[in-house]
Design a protein around this motif. Structure first.
Motif, PDB file in Angstrom:
ATOM      1  N   GLY A  36       0.618  -1.145  -0.026  1.00  0.00           N
ATOM      2  CA  GLY A  36      -0.090   0.070  -0.204  1.00  0.00           C
ATOM      3  C   GLY A  36       0.819   1.371  -0.015  1.00  0.00           C
ATOM      4  N   GLU A  37       2.096   1.320   0.845  1.00  0.00           N
ATOM      5  CA  GLU A  37       3.180   2.248   0.761  1.00  0.00           C
ATOM      6  C   GLU A  37       3.240   2.827  -0.834  1.00  0.00           C
ATOM      7  OE1 GLU A  37       5.797   2.800   4.106  1.00  0.00           O
ATOM      8  OE2 GLU A  37       4.831   0.780   4.762  1.00  0.00           O
ATOM      9  N   GLU A  47      -7.633   1.189  -2.393  1.00  0.00           N
ATOM     10  CA  GLU A  47      -8.258   0.768  -1.710  1.00  0.00           C
ATOM     11  C   GLU A  47      -7.759  -0.225  -0.024  1.00  0.00           C
ATOM     12  OE1 GLU A  47     -11.830   2.420  -1.011  1.00  0.00           O
ATOM     13  OE2 GLU A  47     -10.974   3.304  -3.094  1.00  0.00           O
ATOM     14  N   LEU A  48      -8.205  -0.508   1.062  1.00  0.00           N
ATOM     15  CA  LEU A  48      -7.955  -0.898   2.205  1.00  0.00           C
ATOM     16  C   LEU A  48      -8.375  -2.131   2.097  1.00  0.00           C
ATOM     17  CD1 LEU A  48      -6.095  -1.434   4.656  1.00  0.00           C
ATOM     18  CD2 LEU A  48      -8.351  -0.816   5.829  1.00  0.00           C
ATOM     19  N   PRO A  49      -9.736  -2.368   1.229  1.00  0.00           N
ATOM     20  CA  PRO A  49     -10.426  -4.289   1.368  1.00  0.00           C
ATOM     21  C   PRO A  49      -9.006  -4.922  -0.133  1.00  0.00           C
ATOM     22  CG  PRO A  49     -12.371  -2.403   1.768  1.00  0.00           C
ATOM     23  CD  PRO A  49     -10.910  -1.472   1.553  1.00  0.00           C
ATOM     24  N   TRP A  50      -9.914  -3.906  -0.809  1.00  0.00           N
ATOM     25  CA  TRP A  50      -8.386  -4.549  -2.292  1.00  0.00           C
ATOM     26  C   TRP A  50      -6.937  -4.512  -1.529  1.00  0.00           C
ATOM     27  CZ3 TRP A  50      -3.913  -2.266  -4.967  1.00  0.00           C
ATOM     28  CH2 TRP A  50      -4.272  -3.385  -6.207  1.00  0.00           C
ATOM     29  N   LEU A  51      -6.223  -4.049  -0.847  1.00  0.00           N
ATOM     30  CA  LEU A  51      -5.105  -4.681  -0.113  1.00  0.00           C
ATOM     31  C   LEU A  51      -5.091  -5.891   1.007  1.00  0.00           C
ATOM     32  CD1 LEU A  51      -3.514  -1.228   0.686  1.00  0.00           C
ATOM     33  CD2 LEU A  51      -2.901  -3.232  -1.528  1.00  0.00           C
ATOM     34  N   GLU A  52      -6.219  -6.047   1.349  1.00  0.00           N
ATOM     35  CA  GLU A  52      -6.491  -6.970   2.221  1.00  0.00           C
ATOM     36  C   GLU A  52      -6.859  -8.558   1.563  1.00  0.00           C
ATOM     37  OE1 GLU A  52      -5.805  -7.158   5.801  1.00  0.00           O
ATOM     38  OE2 GLU A  52      -5.020  -4.856   5.705  1.00  0.00           O
TER      39      GLU A  52
END
Length: 157
Positions: A36-37, A47-52
């Protein structure tokens, strides 16, 4: 499908430099925890859900890193998702402005709050929700909604 064809040589160079900054071991791999960084460092907003979801998939595969080619492919996916989201937001803004324009008889980008309220209530929207929305649209209680900026703020919340 060639996910990399949309990238210019300048983008590939920029992405390569960003990737190298996060490649702590110098082995051409970045920790999935830092993905993400890296993406944010090149101006993307994953998006956080995509990264997770991606992180869980990698961990299920027994991997905790992403190599450079995979990273480039992910930038394409993230860029495409962001572009589609931007297009959807733009469509919503246009639709809302068009709806407000139907109340704007003098083309001043304003709409009478009472008329907007009436239509919202007739669509079945709960009265308390309508009142909260109109209070945000007309914070001074003038009875007139300046809809251009209001539409932007509603859509981007």
């Amino acid at each position: 499908m060639d996910y990399l064809s949309h990238l210019s040589q300048a983008q590939i160079k920029e992405y390569s430099e960003a990737f190298a900054m996060f490649d702590e071991e110098g082995e051409g791999r970045v920790s999935i925890e830092r993905l993400g960084e890296v993406l944010r460092s090149i101006g993307l907003r994953p998006e956080l859900p995509w990264l997770e979801t991606l992180k869980l998939k990698k961990l299920e595969e027994g991997e905790s890193t992403v190599d450079y080619l995979e990273f480039l492919t992910l930038t394409s996916t993230s860029t495409t998702m962001g572009h589609q989201e931007q297009q959807a937001l733009h469509k919503r803004v246009k639709a809302l402005r068009k709806a407000f324009r139907s109340f704007d008889s003098v083309q001043a980008q304003t709409a009478p709050a009472i008329e907007v309220r009436d239509v919202m209530l007739r669509t079945g929207m709960p009265e308390d929700q309508v009142d909260r929305l109109l209070a945000a649209a007309d914070p001074q209680g003038t009875g007139v909604i300046q809809y251009k900026d209001f539409v932007e703020s509603v859509v981007h919340e």
